[in-house]
Design an enzyme around this catalytic site. Structure first.
Site, PDB file in Angstrom:
ATOM      1  N   ASN A   1      48.639  35.928  27.368  1.00  0.00           N
ATOM      2  CA  ASN A   1      48.192  35.015  26.644  1.00  0.00           C
ATOM      3  C   ASN A   1      48.494  35.631  25.232  1.00  0.00           C
ATOM      4  O   ASN A   1      49.192  36.730  25.121  1.00  0.00           O
ATOM      5  CB  ASN A   1      46.931  34.521  26.710  1.00  0.00           C
ATOM      6  CG  ASN A   1      46.201  35.754  26.456  1.00  0.00           C
ATOM      7  OD1 ASN A   1      45.955  36.346  25.516  1.00  0.00           O
ATOM      8  ND2 ASN A   1      45.281  35.854  27.590  1.00  0.00           N
TER       9      ASN A   1
ATOM     10  N   ASP B   1      41.809  33.267  33.077  1.00  0.00           N
ATOM     11  CA  ASP B   1      40.948  32.697  34.163  1.00  0.00           C
ATOM     12  C   ASP B   1      41.438  32.527  35.501  1.00  0.00           C
ATOM     13  O   ASP B   1      40.536  32.503  36.498  1.00  0.00           O
ATOM     14  CB  ASP B   1      40.655  31.023  33.481  1.00  0.00           C
ATOM     15  CG  ASP B   1      39.775  31.046  32.279  1.00  0.00           C
ATOM     16  OD1 ASP B   1      40.173  30.314  31.233  1.00  0.00           O
ATOM     17  OD2 ASP B   1      38.788  32.134  32.054  1.00  0.00           O
TER      18      ASP B   1
ATOM     19  N   LYS C   1      61.300  40.032  43.467  1.00  0.00           N
ATOM     20  CA  LYS C   1      61.374  39.220  42.494  1.00  0.00           C
ATOM     21  C   LYS C   1      61.716  37.647  43.232  1.00  0.00           C
ATOM     22  O   LYS C   1      62.640  37.477  43.924  1.00  0.00           O
ATOM     23  CB  LYS C   1      62.435  39.697  41.816  1.00  0.00           C
ATOM     24  CG  LYS C   1      62.747  38.896  40.328  1.00  0.00           C
ATOM     25  CD  LYS C   1      63.738  39.396  39.539  1.00  0.00           C
ATOM     26  CE  LYS C   1      64.208  38.703  38.365  1.00  0.00           C
ATOM     27  NZ  LYS C   1      65.303  38.255  38.138  1.00  0.00           N
TER      28      LYS C   1
ATOM     29  N   PHE D   1      33.119  35.459  22.732  1.00  0.00           N
ATOM     30  CA  PHE D   1      34.014  34.751  21.819  1.00  0.00           C
ATOM     31  C   PHE D   1      34.457  33.349  22.578  1.00  0.00           C
ATOM     32  O   PHE D   1      34.649  33.475  23.885  1.00  0.00           O
ATOM     33  CB  PHE D   1      35.184  35.560  21.718  1.00  0.00           C
ATOM     34  CG  PHE D   1      35.056  36.606  20.419  1.00  0.00           C
ATOM     35  CD1 PHE D   1      34.102  37.563  20.407  1.00  0.00           C
ATOM     36  CD2 PHE D   1      35.766  36.268  19.341  1.00  0.00           C
ATOM     37  CE1 PHE D   1      34.221  38.400  19.486  1.00  0.00           C
ATOM     38  CE2 PHE D   1      35.779  37.123  18.092  1.00  0.00           C
ATOM     39  CZ  PHE D   1      34.818  38.067  18.104  1.00  0.00           C
TER      40      PHE D   1
ATOM     41  N   LYS E   1      28.646  27.330  25.674  1.00  0.00           N
ATOM     42  CA  LYS E   1      29.053  28.774  26.360  1.00  0.00           C
ATOM     43  C   LYS E   1      27.866  29.468  26.116  1.00  0.00           C
ATOM     44  O   LYS E   1      27.462  30.426  26.872  1.00  0.00           O
ATOM     45  CB  LYS E   1      30.310  29.140  25.966  1.00  0.00           C
ATOM     46  CG  LYS E   1      31.481  28.538  26.540  1.00  0.00           C
ATOM     47  CD  LYS E   1      32.854  28.978  25.781  1.00  0.00           C
ATOM     48  CE  LYS E   1      34.055  28.265  26.543  1.00  0.00           C
ATOM     49  NZ  LYS E   1      35.281  28.700  25.784  1.00  0.00           N
TER      50      LYS E   1
ATOM     51  N   LYS F   1      26.479  30.904  29.643  1.00  0.00           N
ATOM     52  CA  LYS F   1      26.884  32.502  29.677  1.00  0.00           C
ATOM     53  C   LYS F   1      25.758  33.398  29.405  1.00  0.00           C
ATOM     54  O   LYS F   1      25.744  34.415  29.575  1.00  0.00           O
ATOM     55  CB  LYS F   1      28.022  32.951  29.063  1.00  0.00           C
ATOM     56  CG  LYS F   1      29.248  32.197  29.426  1.00  0.00           C
ATOM     57  CD  LYS F   1      30.823  32.182  28.748  1.00  0.00           C
ATOM     58  CE  LYS F   1      31.787  31.636  29.045  1.00  0.00           C
ATOM     59  NZ  LYS F   1      32.512  31.948  30.420  1.00  0.00           N
TER      60      LYS F   1
HETATM   61  O1  PMT Z   1      43.424  39.248  20.133  1.00  0.00           O
HETATM   62  P1  PMT Z   1      43.768  38.540  18.705  1.00  0.00           P
HETATM   63  O2  PMT Z   1      45.144  38.301  18.512  1.00  0.00           O
HETATM   64  O3  PMT Z   1      43.006  39.095  17.418  1.00  0.00           O
HETATM   65  O4  PMT Z   1      42.966  37.129  18.880  1.00  0.00           O
HETATM   66  C1  PMT Z   1      41.723  36.943  18.803  1.00  0.00           C
HETATM   67  C2  PMT Z   1      41.189  36.123  20.002  1.00  0.00           C
HETATM   68  C3  PMT Z   1      41.460  34.694  19.742  1.00  0.00           C
HETATM   69  C4  PMT Z   1      41.566  36.571  21.278  1.00  0.00           C
HETATM   70  C5  PMT Z   1      39.569  36.296  20.013  1.00  0.00           C
HETATM   71  O5  PMT Z   1      38.944  35.824  18.759  1.00  0.00           O
HETATM   72  C6  PMT Z   1      38.948  35.293  21.138  1.00  0.00           C
HETATM   73  O6  PMT Z   1      38.859  34.177  20.960  1.00  0.00           O
HETATM   74  N1  PMT Z   1      38.563  35.954  22.322  1.00  0.00           N
HETATM   75  C7  PMT Z   1      38.246  35.236  23.317  1.00  0.00           C
HETATM   76  C8  PMT Z   1      39.566  34.556  24.092  1.00  0.00           C
HETATM   77  C9  PMT Z   1      38.682  33.731  25.331  1.00  0.00           C
HETATM   78  O7  PMT Z   1      39.227  34.030  26.647  1.00  0.00           O
HETATM   79  O8  PMT Z   1      38.109  32.842  24.718  1.00  0.00           O
HETATM   80  P2  PMT Z   1      37.488  31.841  26.224  1.00  0.00           P
HETATM   81  O9  PMT Z   1      36.781  30.682  25.298  1.00  0.00           O
HETATM   82  O10 PMT Z   1      38.691  31.611  27.221  1.00  0.00           O
HETATM   83  O11 PMT Z   1      36.575  32.906  26.913  1.00  0.00           O
HETATM   84  C10 PMT Z   1      34.875  32.736  26.556  1.00  0.00           C
HETATM   85  C11 PMT Z   1      34.525  34.274  26.621  1.00  0.00           C
HETATM   86  O12 PMT Z   1      34.343  34.865  27.946  1.00  0.00           O
HETATM   87  C12 PMT Z   1      35.075  35.431  25.947  1.00  0.00           C
HETATM   88  O13 PMT Z   1      34.294  36.166  25.548  1.00  0.00           O
HETATM   89  C13 PMT Z   1      36.142  36.005  27.101  1.00  0.00           C
HETATM   90  O14 PMT Z   1      36.092  37.172  26.800  1.00  0.00           O
HETATM   91  C14 PMT Z   1      35.212  35.705  28.264  1.00  0.00           C
HETATM   92  N2  PMT Z   1      35.998  35.572  29.506  1.00  0.00           N
HETATM   93  C15 PMT Z   1      36.803  34.510  29.744  1.00  0.00           C
HETATM   94  C16 PMT Z   1      37.418  34.715  30.943  1.00  0.00           C
HETATM   95  C17 PMT Z   1      37.089  35.457  31.859  1.00  0.00           C
HETATM   96  N3  PMT Z   1      37.573  35.413  33.125  1.00  0.00           N
HETATM   97  N4  PMT Z   1      36.254  36.672  31.945  1.00  0.00           N
HETATM   98  C18 PMT Z   1      35.602  36.587  30.667  1.00  0.00           C
HETATM   99  O15 PMT Z   1      34.960  37.783  30.248  1.00  0.00           O
END
Ligand code: PMT
Length: 404
Positions: free
Chosen positions: A217, A286, A296, A331, A345, A349
């Site tokens: 991503n 995810d 490949k 986040f 969330k 969470k």
């Molecule tokens: O890195 P930058 O370019 O500065 O961009 C910053 C950012 C946009 C990446 C950052 O600010 C941000 O939003 N990070 C979380 C991105 C994310 O995965 O968001 P989500 O809504 O999909 O996930 C929610 C939370 O679960 C996040 O804290 C994530 O770290 C966590 N997660 C998600 C999926 C997973 N399999 N395991 C996790 O722990």
């Protein structure tokens, strides 16, 4: 801290009294003066006589844009009290490089030249950067003098190790400016995370499709690295678990590099139990391709369907297994329904603070240098203004420090 005018992220408008002593490393200090003035700090240089044998005072005059002081009894009316007026107007005194001779004289409280007299007359924080031959640095007399300075409350930044000007390999090199700058910035902000073990995740993960391809991503790591840099300035012991990014790790931070979501989970599990604060800024995939082929994939077939398997949700598992005294910050990268998604969330969470950022704007979310986040906790919702990711990080630490 409002975060709007958060001056702990910059040296702008800081009055720096910059002492330079007779070491070959004085040439590196010229680069530091240039970096400070580029950042709009106000630098006044005081050189010992020996320093002028290495680099001309004209160089520092040109770089700082200010008068350079070299003599206690210099000509001109504003020189006679320079040892009083200079420290009085300074936010901090930085002596770099600091020779064994100057360190010895400072340790004895001597005042036989302008620099040492100005230090004695000053009340601002004093930062000493020793630079010398390894044997001189290791000599008991030098070590004793440095310990005396630490007891007097001076901040001593130990030199780096490497190739020295005298050709020896060892401790004694002036450190890199970025690491010294972090120490200086740390002086302008409360140590409210001192002694805390803080775990931060940052950047994307990479999920292999085949030996040549992967799913990932747009995360650049900037948000997570800003959190790590600012937490370190605030006194925390920081572990930064980072996916693949193009950023220098913040000085003084333990960096753990990972690729896949499962690698990240393994690394988080290793550090989570000992951490009092965990901030999950990483953009964790995810899903991963179910069959990451060892060969490949050929483009023979017209269509290619990828079967995906869910990755572990690291944050959810942290929330499930969390310690009661741990602070957990998640986040949320949202394109719509920001507040509702953030609240969901927060609850699902079991985190203490959800930082919701919009990923559709150019100035927020992925890869931007700025962010505009909504902070959601059980105490309510707070919309922050658009600001740098470092300022955003400081606002997040303000809320975390209040929860600790
Ligand atoms: O890195 P930058 O370019 O500065 O961009 C910053 C950012 C946009 C990446 C950052 O600010 C941000 O939003 N990070 C979380 C991105 C994310 O995965 O968001 P989500 O809504 O999909 O996930 C929610 C939370 O679960 C996040 O804290 C994530 O770290 C966590 N997660 C998600 C999926 C997973 N399999 N395991 C996790 O722990």
């Amino acid at each position: 801290m409002s975060g709007q005018e958060d001056r702990s992220c910059t040296m702008r408008d800081r009055n720096i009294l910059f002492g330079i002593t007779g070491s070959i490393a004085a040439f590196k200090a010229a680069g530091w003066v240039h970096a400070l003035t580029k950042e709009e700090a106000r630098v006044t240089v005081v050189m010992t006589r020996a320093a002028t044998r290495f680099v001309s005072s004209l160089t520092f005059g040109a770089l700082s844009g200010n008068r350079v002081y070299t003599d206690m009894f210099g000509e001109g009316d504003n020189e006679t009290m320079a040892h009083i007026t200079l420290p009085r107007m300074s936010d901090l005194v930085l002596i770099a490089p600091a020779t064994a001779q100057t360190i010895a004289r400072l340790a004895q409280g001597m005042a036989d030249d302008l620099l040492c007299t100005a230090v004695l007359a000053g009340t601002a924080p004093m930062i000493i950067c020793p630079a010398m031959n390894s044997n001189m640095l290791a000599h008991p007399a030098t070590r004793r003098n440095l310990n005396t300075l630490k007891e007097l409350g001076y901040v001593v930044i130990e030199p780096d190790t490497g190739l020295l000007a005298c050709g020896d390999e060892g401790a004694g090199r002036l450190p890199e400016w970025d690491s010294v700058r972090e120490v200086l910035l740390g002086l302008f902000i409360d140590d409210d995370l001192a002694g805390r073990k803080v775990l931060i995740t940052a950047g994307p993960t990479r999920e292999p499709v085949d030996p040549a391809r992967y799913l990932s991503n747009r995360s650049s790591g900037k948000m997570g690295y800003a959190l790590a840099r600012t937490a370190k300035r605030r006194g925390a012991d920081v572990v930064l678990i980072s996916g693949p990014v193009h950023l220098e790790p913040p000085p003084g931070v333990e960096l753990v590099q990972v690729l896949t979501a499962r690698d990240m989970k393994k690394a988080v599990d290793k550090y989570a139990a000992e951490s009092s604060v965990i901030v999950k800024a990483a953009a964790v995939a995810d899903f991963r391709p179910t069959h990451a082929g060892v060969r490949k994939i050929k483009k023979a077939q017209a269509e290619l369907k990828l079967e995906l398997t869910p990755n572990p949700d690291i944050l959810t598992e942290l929330g499930r297994d969390r310690r009661a005294d741990q602070i957990l910050v998640g986040f949320a990268a949202e394109s719509n329904d920001h507040e509702a998604e953030g609240r969901r969330k927060l609850k699902d969470k079991r985190v203490d603070l959800m930082v919701v950022n919009d990923i559709m704007g150019e100035k927020t979310g992925f890869d931007a240098d700025t962010n505009q986040v909504t902070l959601i906790s059980n105490d309510g919702v707070e919309q922050l203004a658009l600001m740098s990711k470092e300022q955003t990080a400081n606002c997040i630490w303000d809320r975390v420090a209040a929860m600790l």
